[in-house]
Each structure stands twice: as structure tokens, then as C-alpha cells.
Design a protein around this motif. Structure first.
Motif, PDB file in Angstrom:
ATOM      1  N   VAL A  51     -14.953  -9.892   3.301  1.00  0.00           N
ATOM      2  CA  VAL A  51     -14.472  -9.913   4.370  1.00  0.00           C
ATOM      3  C   VAL A  51     -14.801  -8.245   4.756  1.00  0.00           C
ATOM      4  CG1 VAL A  51     -12.472  -9.413   5.806  1.00  0.00           C
ATOM      5  CG2 VAL A  51     -12.939 -11.689   4.063  1.00  0.00           C
ATOM      6  N   LEU A  52     -15.084  -7.840   4.276  1.00  0.00           N
ATOM      7  CA  LEU A  52     -15.415  -6.170   4.581  1.00  0.00           C
ATOM      8  C   LEU A  52     -16.606  -5.950   4.235  1.00  0.00           C
ATOM      9  CD1 LEU A  52     -13.205  -4.193   1.116  1.00  0.00           C
ATOM     10  CD2 LEU A  52     -12.950  -4.177   4.046  1.00  0.00           C
ATOM     11  N   SER A  53     -18.150  -7.020   3.711  1.00  0.00           N
ATOM     12  CA  SER A  53     -19.258  -6.853   4.388  1.00  0.00           C
ATOM     13  C   SER A  53     -20.144  -7.010   5.782  1.00  0.00           C
ATOM     14  CB  SER A  53     -19.976  -7.698   3.027  1.00  0.00           C
ATOM     15  OG  SER A  53     -19.946  -9.185   3.705  1.00  0.00           O
ATOM     16  N   ASN A  54     -18.657  -7.565   6.386  1.00  0.00           N
ATOM     17  CA  ASN A  54     -18.665  -7.796   7.392  1.00  0.00           C
ATOM     18  C   ASN A  54     -18.885  -6.539   8.656  1.00  0.00           C
ATOM     19  OD1 ASN A  54     -19.432 -10.932   8.103  1.00  0.00           O
ATOM     20  ND2 ASN A  54     -17.072 -11.066   7.116  1.00  0.00           N
ATOM     21  N   TYR A  55     -17.863  -5.891   8.204  1.00  0.00           N
ATOM     22  CA  TYR A  55     -17.513  -4.543   8.372  1.00  0.00           C
ATOM     23  C   TYR A  55     -17.932  -3.239   7.938  1.00  0.00           C
ATOM     24  CZ  TYR A  55     -15.060  -8.246  10.475  1.00  0.00           C
ATOM     25  OH  TYR A  55     -14.449  -9.605  11.149  1.00  0.00           O
ATOM     26  N   ALA A  56     -18.433  -3.528   7.012  1.00  0.00           N
ATOM     27  CA  ALA A  56     -19.092  -1.712   5.924  1.00  0.00           C
ATOM     28  C   ALA A  56     -20.129  -2.150   5.402  1.00  0.00           C
ATOM     29  CB  ALA A  56     -17.790  -1.785   5.685  1.00  0.00           C
ATOM     30  N   ILE A  58     -18.139  -0.010   1.121  1.00  0.00           N
ATOM     31  CA  ILE A  58     -17.547  -0.770   0.148  1.00  0.00           C
ATOM     32  C   ILE A  58     -17.152   0.194  -0.646  1.00  0.00           C
ATOM     33  CG2 ILE A  58     -17.206  -2.580  -0.654  1.00  0.00           C
ATOM     34  CD1 ILE A  58     -18.849  -4.308   1.912  1.00  0.00           C
ATOM     35  N   GLU A  59     -17.915   0.100  -1.473  1.00  0.00           N
ATOM     36  CA  GLU A  59     -17.776   0.623  -2.676  1.00  0.00           C
ATOM     37  C   GLU A  59     -17.560   2.137  -2.456  1.00  0.00           C
ATOM     38  OE1 GLU A  59     -18.650  -0.047  -6.100  1.00  0.00           O
ATOM     39  OE2 GLU A  59     -18.657  -1.483  -5.125  1.00  0.00           O
ATOM     40  N   GLU A  60     -17.464   3.104  -1.580  1.00  0.00           N
ATOM     41  CA  GLU A  60     -16.708   4.492  -1.421  1.00  0.00           C
ATOM     42  C   GLU A  60     -14.958   3.650  -1.869  1.00  0.00           C
ATOM     43  OE1 GLU A  60     -18.307   6.076   1.458  1.00  0.00           O
ATOM     44  OE2 GLU A  60     -19.883   6.839   0.134  1.00  0.00           O
ATOM     45  N   PHE A  61     -15.005   2.984  -0.403  1.00  0.00           N
ATOM     46  CA  PHE A  61     -14.033   2.618   0.172  1.00  0.00           C
ATOM     47  C   PHE A  61     -12.851   2.106  -1.523  1.00  0.00           C
ATOM     48  CE2 PHE A  61     -10.612  -1.634   0.526  1.00  0.00           C
ATOM     49  CZ  PHE A  61      -9.880  -0.484   1.126  1.00  0.00           C
ATOM     50  N   LYS A  62     -13.604   0.899  -2.354  1.00  0.00           N
ATOM     51  CA  LYS A  62     -12.992   0.508  -3.491  1.00  0.00           C
ATOM     52  C   LYS A  62     -12.213   1.156  -4.574  1.00  0.00           C
ATOM     53  CE  LYS A  62     -14.536  -3.039  -5.360  1.00  0.00           C
ATOM     54  NZ  LYS A  62     -16.023  -4.250  -5.504  1.00  0.00           N
ATOM     55  N   PHE A  82      17.548  -2.901  10.565  1.00  0.00           N
ATOM     56  CA  PHE A  82      16.508  -3.985  11.015  1.00  0.00           C
ATOM     57  C   PHE A  82      15.657  -4.202  10.000  1.00  0.00           C
ATOM     58  CE2 PHE A  82      15.169   0.595  10.537  1.00  0.00           C
ATOM     59  CZ  PHE A  82      14.314   0.300   9.681  1.00  0.00           C
ATOM     60  N   SER A  83      15.027  -5.386   9.757  1.00  0.00           N
ATOM     61  CA  SER A  83      15.043  -5.786   8.772  1.00  0.00           C
ATOM     62  C   SER A  83      13.158  -5.923   9.369  1.00  0.00           C
ATOM     63  CB  SER A  83      14.833  -6.693   8.275  1.00  0.00           C
ATOM     64  OG  SER A  83      14.048  -7.505   7.295  1.00  0.00           O
ATOM     65  N   ILE A  84      12.048  -5.465   8.610  1.00  0.00           N
ATOM     66  CA  ILE A  84      10.961  -5.848   9.529  1.00  0.00           C
ATOM     67  C   ILE A  84       9.880  -5.493   7.636  1.00  0.00           C
ATOM     68  CG2 ILE A  84       8.808  -3.990  10.079  1.00  0.00           C
ATOM     69  CD1 ILE A  84      11.578  -2.821  11.917  1.00  0.00           C
ATOM     70  N   SER A  85       8.945  -6.895   8.628  1.00  0.00           N
ATOM     71  CA  SER A  85       7.528  -6.714   7.242  1.00  0.00           C
ATOM     72  C   SER A  85       6.329  -6.770   7.390  1.00  0.00           C
ATOM     73  CB  SER A  85       7.516  -7.664   6.921  1.00  0.00           C
ATOM     74  OG  SER A  85       6.436  -8.653   5.828  1.00  0.00           O
ATOM     75  N   ASP A  86       6.066  -5.605   6.931  1.00  0.00           N
ATOM     76  CA  ASP A  86       4.507  -5.072   8.521  1.00  0.00           C
ATOM     77  C   ASP A  86       3.228  -5.239   7.380  1.00  0.00           C
ATOM     78  OD1 ASP A  86       2.845  -4.369   9.964  1.00  0.00           O
ATOM     79  OD2 ASP A  86       4.425  -3.128  11.011  1.00  0.00           O
ATOM     80  N   LEU A  87       2.482  -4.501   7.356  1.00  0.00           N
ATOM     81  CA  LEU A  87       1.081  -3.902   6.730  1.00  0.00           C
ATOM     82  C   LEU A  87       1.135  -2.544   6.683  1.00  0.00           C
ATOM     83  CD1 LEU A  87      -1.703  -6.437   6.951  1.00  0.00           C
ATOM     84  CD2 LEU A  87      -0.116  -6.805   5.173  1.00  0.00           C
ATOM     85  N   VAL A  88       1.013  -2.005   5.828  1.00  0.00           N
ATOM     86  CA  VAL A  88       0.320  -0.911   5.563  1.00  0.00           C
ATOM     87  C   VAL A  88      -0.366  -0.071   4.934  1.00  0.00           C
ATOM     88  CG1 VAL A  88       2.740   0.545   6.440  1.00  0.00           C
ATOM     89  CG2 VAL A  88       2.610  -0.195   4.559  1.00  0.00           C
ATOM     90  N   LEU A  89      -1.414   1.276   4.794  1.00  0.00           N
ATOM     91  CA  LEU A  89      -2.126   1.784   3.871  1.00  0.00           C
ATOM     92  C   LEU A  89      -1.653   2.773   3.254  1.00  0.00           C
ATOM     93  CD1 LEU A  89      -5.073   2.104   6.745  1.00  0.00           C
ATOM     94  CD2 LEU A  89      -4.239   0.390   5.483  1.00  0.00           C
ATOM     95  N   THR A  90      -1.965   3.024   2.601  1.00  0.00           N
ATOM     96  CA  THR A  90      -2.125   4.261   1.558  1.00  0.00           C
ATOM     97  C   THR A  90      -3.223   5.510   1.421  1.00  0.00           C
ATOM     98  OG1 THR A  90      -3.736   3.734  -0.422  1.00  0.00           O
ATOM     99  CG2 THR A  90      -1.001   3.202  -0.588  1.00  0.00           C
ATOM    100  N   GLY A  91      -4.498   5.158   2.291  1.00  0.00           N
ATOM    101  CA  GLY A  91      -5.174   6.146   3.004  1.00  0.00           C
ATOM    102  C   GLY A  91      -6.469   5.597   3.891  1.00  0.00           C
ATOM    103  N   PRO A  92      -6.850   6.124   3.847  1.00  0.00           N
ATOM    104  CA  PRO A  92      -7.212   5.270   5.181  1.00  0.00           C
ATOM    105  C   PRO A  92      -8.352   4.371   4.737  1.00  0.00           C
ATOM    106  CG  PRO A  92      -8.730   7.238   4.021  1.00  0.00           C
ATOM    107  CD  PRO A  92      -7.949   7.363   3.983  1.00  0.00           C
ATOM    108  N   LEU A  93      -9.305   3.647   5.841  1.00  0.00           N
ATOM    109  CA  LEU A  93     -10.113   2.334   5.761  1.00  0.00           C
ATOM    110  C   LEU A  93     -11.173   2.945   6.238  1.00  0.00           C
ATOM    111  CD1 LEU A  93      -8.436   0.018   7.719  1.00  0.00           C
ATOM    112  CD2 LEU A  93      -8.026  -0.100   5.708  1.00  0.00           C
ATOM    113  N   PRO A  94     -12.602   2.233   5.641  1.00  0.00           N
ATOM    114  CA  PRO A  94     -13.995   2.842   6.533  1.00  0.00           C
ATOM    115  C   PRO A  94     -13.745   1.817   8.123  1.00  0.00           C
ATOM    116  CG  PRO A  94     -14.361   1.317   4.575  1.00  0.00           C
ATOM    117  CD  PRO A  94     -12.883   0.746   4.752  1.00  0.00           C
TER     118      PRO A  94
END
Length: 182
Positions: A157-162, A167-171, A96-108
Motif C-alpha cells: 500500500v505504501l509503495s503506491n504513495y512513497a 518507506i524504509e525511513e518511515f518504518k 462522548f465516545s470516539i473511535s479514531d485513527l491517530v499518529l505517533t509521528g509524521p507520515l511520508p
């Protein structure tokens, strides 16, 4: 997987030539119809599109030599089941070959719950560790991350949802969104 209008299927068809067979799976009737319409225009006889969900593919066991997916599994609600299905449909020795998005930690929270960012493949992403665990639990072996690239989430983009504080905490959290190919 998640064949949409068929673009990746048509690329794969070029690779397998006249003697191979390529099946695209998508969960939306409109995309299946569009892919079939595109295929009629191209005239490929060894391409087909099947309506179904990735967690329960309309494909026989030990069917595929190769399963590919391009930024779709992050949209699947039950990622663990999706990888079990990939293992089920692969022939022994298949890949299999999969391209995808992953995270290293939580999102807001606001980002995680934003429909627009879910559709944009961000909000549905899971952590890299969880993603790799799903693959291992499915019994898929000799797995490696071929490439990894950071995806920047712009403040506008983030400012529409956080909130500005979120945003500062996430960054400063160290959490990254990564585009990986496994």
C-alpha cells in the motif's frame, strides 16, 4: 457524527429504546437519504438524520447526553472546531465516545497527500498529542484513552504513495498509526 447510512445510529437506538432519541449527522446528502431510506425500512420513530458538518452541527446547545463517532473525526479539516462543537452540544455531565485513527509521528509526504489514504482515514489523522490537546482545549474533562491498537500499513500500500527510501525511513522512524477509543 458522520452517521453515513445509519448503522451506528441504529445500534444506539437499540440502546436508548423507545424512550430515547438518536440523531445522526452527516455532511453528504446521499448518505442522509440512504440513512432515511434505511430508517423507513426499520420504522423507528425516535431516529432522525440531519445534514450538516461536524464543525458546525445542526444541533442545539446542551442537546445530547452522549456523542459518538466511529472513525470520522480524522476526516474533519478543523478537528479543534469539531471538539468545540462536541462540547457545545453535550448536556452538562454528558459524555462522548470516539473511535479514531491517530499518529505517533509524521507520515511520508506522499502518504499524507494521497486522496485514497485520506478516504481510508490514514492521511487525515493527526498526532495523539494534538488530538488530546483539541479535546482539552474544547473543555472536555475526565478524558481517557480506553483502548489503543496499532494499525499496520502494508508495504504494498505504501509503495503506491512513497518511494522505497521513504518507506524504509518511515518504518525506522518509530511512527505508528493507532486506532484509539477515547
Amino acid at each position: 457524527l458522520g452517521s453515513g447510512a445509519g448503522n451506528d445510529v441504529f445500534v444506539a437506538r437499540r440502546m436508548v429504546g423507545e424512550t430515547g432519541h438518536v440523531v445522526g449527522v452527516d455532511m453528504t446528502p446521499a448518505m442522509i437519504e440512504k440513512a432515511n431510506q434505511n430508517n423507513r425500512g426499520l420504522g423507528y420513530k425516535n431516529v432522525e438524520f440531519r445534514l450538516g458538518e461536524i464543525e458546525q452541527m445542526p444541533v442545539a446547545e446542551n442537546f445530547a447526553d452522549l456523542v459518538i463517532s466511529n472513525c470520522v473525526l480524522n476526516l474533519v479539516p478543523d478537528k479543534e472546531k469539531a471538539f468545540v462543537e462536541i462540547a457545545r452540544v453535550l448536556k452538562p455531565g454528558g459524555r462522548f465516545s470516539i473511535s479514531d485513527l491517530v499518529l505517533t509521528g509524521p507520515l511520508p509526504e506522499g502518504v499524507r497527500n494521497a486522496t485514497a489514504l485520506y478516504i481510508g482515514c490514514i492521511a487525515g489523522a493527526t498526532t495523539t498529542n494534538a488530538y488530546m490537546d483539541f479535546i482539552a482545549k474544547a473543555g472536555l474533562r475526565e478524558v481517557k484513552v480506553e483502548s489503543s491498537k496499532k494499525v499496520e500499513l502494508p508495504d504494498d500500500v505504501l509503495s503506491n504513495y512513497a518511494s522505497p527510501t521513504e518507506i524504509e525511513e518511515f518504518k525506522h522512524s518509530g511512527t505508528e498509526v493507532l486506532s484509539i477509543t477515547v
